[in-house]
Design an enzyme around this catalytic site. Structure first.
Site, PDB file in Angstrom:
ATOM      1  N   ASP A   1      18.057 -28.653 -59.247  1.00 48.07           N
ATOM      2  CA  ASP A   1      16.772 -28.713 -58.569  1.00 48.07           C
ATOM      3  C   ASP A   1      15.607 -28.648 -59.550  1.00 48.07           C
ATOM      4  OD1 ASP A   1      17.831 -28.939 -56.079  1.00 48.07           O
ATOM      5  OD2 ASP A   1      17.611 -26.828 -55.540  1.00 48.07           O
TER       6      ASP A   1
ATOM      7  N   LYS B   1      12.979 -31.559 -55.448  1.00 52.24           N
ATOM      8  CA  LYS B   1      12.064 -31.915 -54.356  1.00 52.24           C
ATOM      9  C   LYS B   1      10.742 -31.190 -54.559  1.00 52.24           C
ATOM     10  CE  LYS B   1      14.980 -30.677 -51.062  1.00 52.24           C
ATOM     11  NZ  LYS B   1      16.301 -30.579 -51.706  1.00 52.24           N
TER      12      LYS B   1
ATOM     13  N   MET C   1       7.004 -20.397 -50.963  1.00 51.05           N
ATOM     14  CA  MET C   1       6.328 -21.693 -50.790  1.00 51.05           C
ATOM     15  C   MET C   1       5.053 -21.540 -49.956  1.00 51.05           C
ATOM     16  SD  MET C   1       9.871 -23.770 -50.060  1.00 51.05           S
ATOM     17  CE  MET C   1      10.484 -22.405 -49.056  1.00 51.05           C
TER      18      MET C   1
END
Length: 476
Positions: A249, A271, A384
């Protein structure tokens, strides 16, 4: 070599230790672990040795050493606090051709007792000769990280199948290739993860297939932690070193990816917000296809794979497709970042619970139970949450949280790029607007943030660029 490394069978054999103190206890402990019959000669015994005597675990002669004590001894250890007595024991032992170890007198020893890594029946011994026992212990400590505790079970499985493998593969080279495949593949990993029945079933399949057997593919879902490579688990490091393919990732730090096997194929599937190199469904299918091709696949994810890491979605697909997998937890960002900034997530004077929430959902909206999050005496950690910070602040205040509630934003926590933005709900948005942090950034809300200045221990080295643990991308 200055010494010949050998492994001596002392099971039920008489071994003599002269001395009854703490040093003698360490020597006796190793002898007993190897099954020796230990006889101790000493006027007095340390409390721990006295307990062993009372339990019948050792024999004891409560007196000073006599020459005849060496009779029938397979080996002797001189561990008294009298250097002259130790020297005399060594001289007598050499005359009688009895191996002798003398504590703190290496020149008088005919054998040394090394630092040991015990995974019986697998045993690794480390010695620096007489140069530095401390260095030997340090080397043993490092090797401990590389040798799983389950290696003893794996050796036992090999012993059970040794005769059948020899019968199945007459050619020595085919036998060696078979064991290489088994000991570095799915059979070994099933033993390490505690699935012994599955390991035996896999072993039977390998035996039945013979020399033409294709290797068993498997997926290792590994949590890489919040950024500092020193926070990786022993098991994570081992699997990183044996994987054929690495699927990683965006939030996997460069220093962590550097620990992966050098010749492993690397596939970036990171991502970012509104920029997905590969959709989650495509990642799931990729893992299945790679494993079916016989690869050992390392799925390397930042933090912990089961905390906002979509690890559950990935293993759901693997399970449906019958692909073997194992999950290795990592230190999640909340725990790592809080620790490296001196913020205890719970504290009996400030917070009796902690809640982890995500700052955005699949539709990029923040649809949370704000009433529950606004309850007192808790710590809230938003993953996030940087983009949605204004909404978070607005909703918490609207549901009754004080505008003076402390807030901390932690940029790239646990790394050399770590930076902390602190404030309150009333002013944190303006502070971030003036000086925007870089993702990944974690948001912590709660009274425990007040403790940061007192408990802060991690200092970012300067310049920050040196040795930085920033996220790695395919281009760099």
């Amino acid at each position: 070599m200055d010494y010949l490394p050998i492994f001596l069978d002392v099971r039920n054999k008489p071994c003599l230790v002269v001395g009854g103190g703490e040093i003698a206890l360490r020597k006796i402990t190793n002898l007993r672990r190897a099954g020796a019959t230990v006889r101790v000669v000493a006027p007095e015994l340390a409390p721990a040795l006295a307990e062993l005597r009372a339990a019948g675990e050792i024999l004891h002669a409560a007196r000073a050493f006599r020459d005849a004590d060496l009779d029938e001894a397979l080996l002797v250890v001189a561990a008294t606090d009298d250097r002259h007595v130790n020297q005399r024991i060594a001289e007598l032992a050499r005359q009688a051709n009895v191996p002798v170890n003398v504590v703190d007198q290496p020149e008088a020893c005919s054998f040394l007792m090394p630092s040991v890594i015990d995974r019986s029946p697998v045993v690794v011994a480390v010695s620096t000769g007489t140069a530095s026992p401390v260095l030997a212990r340090l080397m043993r400590t490092r090797l401990e990280a590389l040798i799983p505790a389950a290696y003893g079970r794996l050796a036992g499985l090999c012993a059970d199948y040794r005769a059948r493998v020899k019968e199945r593969f007459a050619d020595q080279r085919e036998r060696r290739r078979f064991w290489d495949r088994v000991l570095q593949g799915g059979v070994a990993e099933r033993v390490f993860s505690g699935h012994l029945d599955e390991a035996r079933a896999a072993m039977e399949r390998e035996l039945a297939a013979g020399p033409s057997a294709s290797p068993l593919g498997e997926v290792y879902l590994v949590g890489a932690g919040p950024g500092d490579a020193d926070l990786l688990t022993f098991r994570a490091l081992r699997l990183m070193q044996q994987a054929d393919v690495v699927v990683y990732d965006r939030l996997v730090a460069a220093s962590i990816l550097d620990k992966v096997r050098r010749d492993a194929r690397r596939i970036y599937v990171g991502k970012e917000r509104d920029n997905h190199v590969m959709r989650q469904g495509e990642i799931n299918r990729l893992l299945v296809d790679l494993a079916r091709a016989g690869h050992r696949v390392l799925r390397l994810k930042g933090g912990d794979p089961f905390i906002f890491g979509r690890g559950g979605e990935e293993i759901d697909t693997l399970a449906e497709e019958g692909i073997p997998f194992q999950v290795i937890p990592g230190i999640t960002a909340a725990s790592g970042c809080a620790s490296y900034t001196g913020i205890p997530l719970t504290h009996r004077d400030y917070a009796q619970s902690v809640t982890f929430v995500t700052g955005h959902l699949k539709d990029n909206s923040i649809n949370l139970n704000w009433a529950q999050l606004a309850q007192p005496h808790q710590t809230i950690v938003f993953y996030m949450g940087l983009v949605g910070l204004p909404v978070i602040v607005e909703q918490l205040i609207a549901h009754g949280v004080s505008p003076q509630m402390p807030v901390a934003l932690i940029q790239q926590g646990t790394t050399h790029n770590q930076r902390v933005y602190s404030g309150t709900l009333s002013d944190i948005v303006e502070r971030v607007r003036r000086d925007p942090p870089e993702p990944p950034t974690l948001v912590i809300v709660g009274e425990v943030v007040r403790l940061r200045e007192r408990f802060n221990w991690f200092q970012v080295p300067l310049p920050a660029e040196q040795g930085a643990l920033a996220p790695i991308f395919p281009d760099n």
